[in-house]
Scaffold this active site. Structure first.
Site, PDB file in Angstrom:
ATOM      1  CG  ASP A 158      -1.755   1.200   1.380  1.00 15.64           C
ATOM      2  OD1 ASP A 158      -2.516   1.492   0.433  1.00 15.64           O
ATOM      3  OD2 ASP A 158      -1.658   1.880   2.418  1.00 15.64           O
TER       4      ASP A 158
ATOM      5  CG  ASP B 209      -2.317   7.566   0.218  1.00 15.77           C
ATOM      6  OD1 ASP B 209      -2.044   8.763   0.351  1.00 15.77           O
ATOM      7  OD2 ASP B 209      -2.593   7.031  -0.876  1.00 15.77           O
TER       8      ASP B 209
ATOM      9  CG  ASP C 237      -2.256   2.513   6.297  1.00 14.84           C
ATOM     10  OD1 ASP C 237      -3.003   3.408   6.752  1.00 14.84           O
ATOM     11  OD2 ASP C 237      -2.177   2.275   5.075  1.00 14.84           O
TER      12      ASP C 237
END
Length: 254
Positions: free
Chosen positions: A9, A11, A205
Site C-alpha cells: 500500500d 498512503d 496500514d
C-alpha cells in the site's frame, strides 16, 4: 516465512501526505537488493500510473512506474473487459479521467452508461447534484474505492468512500466498488507479480481495506501501525493479520 512477492500500500504505509514514513525507503531498497518483486497496490485513484510513480521517485524511492497498480487502473481494466467503449461521467481528477479514456471509455457529461467516482479534492455541491441526477436517470454507479479517510500531513482527511456515501444516500443506489478490499484489484496485482497467492504478502496500514483484501482473498497480510488503523483497533477484530509491526524496519525480507 520468506515471501516471494509483495503487494504494498502507499498512503499510510509508504508516506503520509508529503512525508515519507520512517523506514519505507529502506524497506524498498532491501526488496530491490534481494531482487524480490513487488507491486504498489493503492486505492488512490487521483493519479495516473506515471504520476503515482513520480511522487515516489521524487520522495527518494528507487522504483519503476510499472510497479504501480491503482484503483483507477483497475476500474479502467474492469470497464474495458466488461463494457468496452462505455460512456462515462467522471467525478474525480484528470488522472482518473485520462486513465479511463486511455482504456477506451468515452467521457461525457450527459446520459452516460456509468458515473465513476474517485476522490475529488475540488468536489462541489453541483458536481454531486449532477452525479445524482445521472444515477437517478439510470446510469450505473462505480466507486473506485471505499476508503472513508486517509492520513495526511495535517491528520486524517475525508476519503472517497465518505464522499461516495452522499451519492449513495441521495440516489438509494449502492455503487459497484472496485478497489481494496474487493478481489478484482487483488487478482490483477497478483497476476502482475506472476506468483501464486500463497507466495505473496500484502503490506498495509488500513484494516478495512488492505488487511481485509488479503483475509478475504487468500493472501497473507502484514499490518503496519503507521497509518489509518492502530494496533489497538486491529486487536479488536475477529480476524487478525498474519503479522503486525510498528515500523517497516522491523520486518526482514529474507
Amino acid at each position: 516465512m520468506k515471501y516471494e512477492g509483495y503487494l504494498i500500500d502507499l498512503d499510510g504505509t509508504m508516506y503520509n501526505g508529503g512525508t515519507v514514513i520512517e523506514g519505507a525507503i529502506d524497506f524498498i531498497d532491501r526488496l530491490n537488493k534481494a531482487a524480490i518483486p513487488y507491486v504498489f497496490l493503492t486505492n488512490n485513484a487521483t493519479k495516473t500510473q506515471t504520476e503515482a510513480a513520480q511522487k515516489l521517485i521524487d520522495m527518494g524511492f528507487d522504483i519503476h512506474p510499472r510497479t504501480l497498480y491503482t484503483s483507477a487502473m483497475t476500474t479502467a481494466a474492469y470497464l474495458k473487459a466488461e463494457f468496452p467503449g462505455a460512456s462515462v461521467h467522471v467525478i474525480g481528477t484528470s488522472g482518473l479521467s485520462s486513465t479511463l479514456e486511455a482504456a477506451g471509455c468515452v467521457l461525457t457529461d450527459e446520459n452516460p452508461d456509468f458515473v465513476v467516482m474517485g476522490l475529488d479534492t475540488a468536489l462541489t455541491y453541483e458536481k454531486l447534484a449532477h452525479g445524482a441526477r445521472l444515477i437517478s436517470a439510470g446510469a450505473k454507479f462505480i466507486s473506485t474505492n471505499p476508503d472513508r479517510k486517509f492520513p495526511s500531513d495535517e491528520g486524517f482527511l475525508p476519503g472517497n468512500g465518505s464522499l461516495v456515501s452522499v451519492l449513495a444516500s441521495t440516489t438509494d443506489v449502492e455503487p459497484i466498488v472496485i478497489g481494496k478490499p474487493k478481489g478484482i484489484i487483488l487478482e490483477a496485482a497478483v497476476k502482475a507479480l506472476g506468483l501464486s497467492k500463497d507466495k505473496v504478502i500484502l503490506v498495509g496500514d488500513n484494516y478495512d481495506t488492505d488487511i481485509r483484501t488479503g483475509l478475504d482473498n487468500g493472501v497473507a497480510t502484514l499490518h503496519v501501525n503507521t497509518g489509518v488503523t492502530s494496533r489497538e483497533q486491529v486487536k479488536t477484530q475477529e480476524r487478525q493479520p498474519e503479522h503486525m509491526i510498528d515500523q517497516l524496519s522491523e520486518w526482514s525480507v529474507e
